[in-house]
Design a protein around this motif. Sequence first.
Motif, PDB file in Angstrom:
ATOM      1  N   PHE A 194       0.830  -1.202   0.000  1.00  0.00           N
ATOM      2  CA  PHE A 194       0.000   0.000   0.000  1.00  0.00           C
ATOM      3  C   PHE A 194       0.868   1.257   0.000  1.00  0.00           C
ATOM      4  CE2 PHE A 194      -3.047  -3.148   1.437  1.00  0.00           C
ATOM      5  CZ  PHE A 194      -4.165  -2.807   0.691  1.00  0.00           C
ATOM      6  N   LYS A 195       2.078   1.146   0.521  1.00  0.00           N
ATOM      7  CA  LYS A 195       3.000   2.296   0.514  1.00  0.00           C
ATOM      8  C   LYS A 195       3.603   2.514  -0.867  1.00  0.00           C
ATOM      9  CE  LYS A 195       4.349   2.051   5.339  1.00  0.00           C
ATOM     10  NZ  LYS A 195       5.424   1.823   6.292  1.00  0.00           N
ATOM     11  N   THR A 196       3.901   1.428  -1.563  1.00  0.00           N
ATOM     12  CA  THR A 196       4.602   1.537  -2.842  1.00  0.00           C
ATOM     13  C   THR A 196       3.695   1.490  -4.068  1.00  0.00           C
ATOM     14  OG1 THR A 196       4.991  -0.856  -2.806  1.00  0.00           O
ATOM     15  CG2 THR A 196       6.740   0.555  -1.925  1.00  0.00           C
ATOM     16  N   HIS A 197       2.489   0.972  -3.918  1.00  0.00           N
ATOM     17  CA  HIS A 197       1.616   0.789  -5.078  1.00  0.00           C
ATOM     18  C   HIS A 197       0.290   1.538  -4.995  1.00  0.00           C
ATOM     19  CE1 HIS A 197       4.498  -2.425  -5.709  1.00  0.00           C
ATOM     20  NE2 HIS A 197       4.081  -2.483  -6.951  1.00  0.00           N
ATOM     21  N   PHE A 198       0.143   2.433  -4.018  1.00  0.00           N
ATOM     22  CA  PHE A 198      -1.088   3.206  -3.933  1.00  0.00           C
ATOM     23  C   PHE A 198      -1.012   4.367  -4.916  1.00  0.00           C
ATOM     24  CE2 PHE A 198      -3.846   6.538  -2.238  1.00  0.00           C
ATOM     25  CZ  PHE A 198      -5.043   5.835  -2.199  1.00  0.00           C
ATOM     26  N   MET A 199      -2.025   4.505  -5.742  1.00  0.00           N
ATOM     27  CA  MET A 199      -2.082   5.558  -6.754  1.00  0.00           C
ATOM     28  C   MET A 199      -3.060   6.632  -6.284  1.00  0.00           C
ATOM     29  SD  MET A 199      -0.092   4.291  -8.988  1.00  0.00           S
ATOM     30  CE  MET A 199       0.564   2.771  -9.600  1.00  0.00           C
TER      31      MET A 199
END
Length: 171
Positions: free
Chosen positions: A58-63
């Motif tokens: 969720f930190k690296t792939h949240f848009m």
Amino acid sequence: MKSGKAVKMETNMEIPNKQGNREVTLDINGHTFLIDFARRRILPKGDENSTGIPFRVFKTHFMEKTDRCEIPYDTKKHEFVKMDYRTVTAVPENVILVAFPHLDRMAPTEYSVMGGWAREDFEPLEGQQNHFTATILKGESNWLDKLAKINQAEQKLPQINSSRRSRQMGR
């Protein structure tokens, strides 16, 4: 997991497995996942061999633009696929790109408790949804396929000789 019980973590903080006595589930490509705050993962129901989807994605792939998490997902292993986006030139056949809401939308109380807030500070939300369905991103929405094509095209370009370039720059 026992229904309605909280799991005691090493930090002595209790994080419930349920959203107000309801399981919060996520359907990804026809497979049901449970949100497991104790393990900090979204785990596939009935598949103990899968590593599922760790909360760190969720930190690296949240848009922020789309307000959702977009990840490569292995349809056979039922788990997140870690990829090097700088070098990927082809997406494996069993990998699709899926999107789903952030944890704070799917299980807001548990997410807040995990973040250090007291459970008593939150009342169950009326009409809180307990089942979510991930969207499979295709066509224009599939940035992973586009990225693979860009990387593939870039690899066909001649590479710059780094030692020669360094001499030209005076190094």
